[in-house]
Scaffold this motif. Structure first.
Motif, mmCIF file in Angstrom:
data_model
loop_
_atom_site.group_PDB
_atom_site.id
_atom_site.type_symbol
_atom_site.label_atom_id
_atom_site.label_comp_id
_atom_site.label_asym_id
_atom_site.label_seq_id
_atom_site.Cartn_x
_atom_site.Cartn_y
_atom_site.Cartn_z
ATOM 1 N N GLU A 148 0.824 -1.220 0.000
ATOM 2 C CA GLU A 148 0.000 0.000 0.000
ATOM 3 C C GLU A 148 0.853 1.262 0.000
ATOM 4 O OE1 GLU A 148 -3.258 0.260 2.776
ATOM 5 O OE2 GLU A 148 -3.855 -1.786 2.301
ATOM 6 N N ILE A 149 1.957 1.251 0.726
ATOM 7 C CA ILE A 149 2.848 2.415 0.691
ATOM 8 C C ILE A 149 3.332 2.640 -0.739
ATOM 9 C CG2 ILE A 149 5.104 3.317 1.434
ATOM 10 C CD1 ILE A 149 4.532 1.880 4.174
ATOM 11 N N LEU A 150 3.722 1.569 -1.408
ATOM 12 C CA LEU A 150 4.138 1.691 -2.815
ATOM 13 C C LEU A 150 2.998 2.215 -3.684
ATOM 14 C CD1 LEU A 150 6.211 -1.580 -3.096
ATOM 15 C CD2 LEU A 150 7.090 0.756 -3.350
ATOM 16 N N ALA A 151 1.787 1.749 -3.442
ATOM 17 C CA ALA A 151 0.632 2.220 -4.212
ATOM 18 C C ALA A 151 0.376 3.706 -3.968
ATOM 19 C CB ALA A 151 -0.606 1.395 -3.872
ATOM 20 N N HIS A 152 0.528 4.153 -2.719
ATOM 21 C CA HIS A 152 0.376 5.582 -2.427
ATOM 22 C C HIS A 152 1.434 6.399 -3.174
ATOM 23 C CE1 HIS A 152 -2.775 6.251 0.608
ATOM 24 N NE2 HIS A 152 -2.540 5.004 0.977
#
Length: 181
Positions: A148-152
């Motif tokens: 999710e951090i990568l997606a953000h």
């Protein structure tokens, strides 16, 4: 001056209008960035869908907005810095926390680890090490949160680039860039 028209939700195709009406309902206004992206209904669906999906993720709105301001400041995106600073304050972060996040800093060790990782992803164009991922795990993030951090980061790169490339006018209270230019 913006480089593409800002689509008016009251004078556009049905597919654009439906999406812009949804966005208007969420914000109480239709931010200029979405009006610019509405030149492509496919891009608008992608962007709006990503915001919705990540909004329901495990990171929470506050950390998501802190990541957004760190990435925006690093990329020199005044639009995203202004928008996400306002949204971060709405999500419960203090002005001081949002200002620190601009620089990739936080008094909270877990948030600090996420911001450092996000900025390393930007700086290294995704080429992070196993040790970088392990630092997130050591800070308490599981695999779902790492992704999710990568997606953000990816979503914020998309919005930063849209606003910079298309010279979208800032329609949120301005925040001074501290790193990027």
């Amino acid at each position: 001056m913006n480089r593409v028209p800002l689509i008016d939700r009251s004078d556009t195709s049905a597919d654009r209008k439906a999406l812009l009406d949804e966005i208007h309902g969420a914000f109480g206004t239709t931010p200029a960035m979405f009006r610019a992206v509405a030149n492509s209904p496919a891009a608008l669906r992608s962007m709006w869908g990503s915001f919705g999906a990540l909004g329901g993720g495990t990171l929470g709105a506050r950390l998501g907005e802190q990541i957004a301001v760190a990435v925006a400041d690093r990329n020199g995106c005044a639009y995203c810095l202004a928008a996400h600073t306002a949204l971060g304050r709405k999500a419960g972060a203090s002005a001081e926390e949002m200002a620190a996040a601009q620089l990739g800093e936080s008094a909270d060790a877990r948030t600090q680890a996420a911001l450092r990782f996000a900025l390393k992803v930007v700086a290294e164009r995704g080429r992070v090490s196993e040790a970088d991922v392990q630092a997130l795990r050591d800070a308490g993030f599981g695999d779902e949160a790492v992704v999710e951090i990568l997606a953000h980061v990816a979503l914020n790169l998309f919005t930063n680039y849209v606003n910079l490339a298309l010279a979208v006018p800032v329609d949120f209270p301005a925040v001074k860039l501290r790193h990027g230019a």
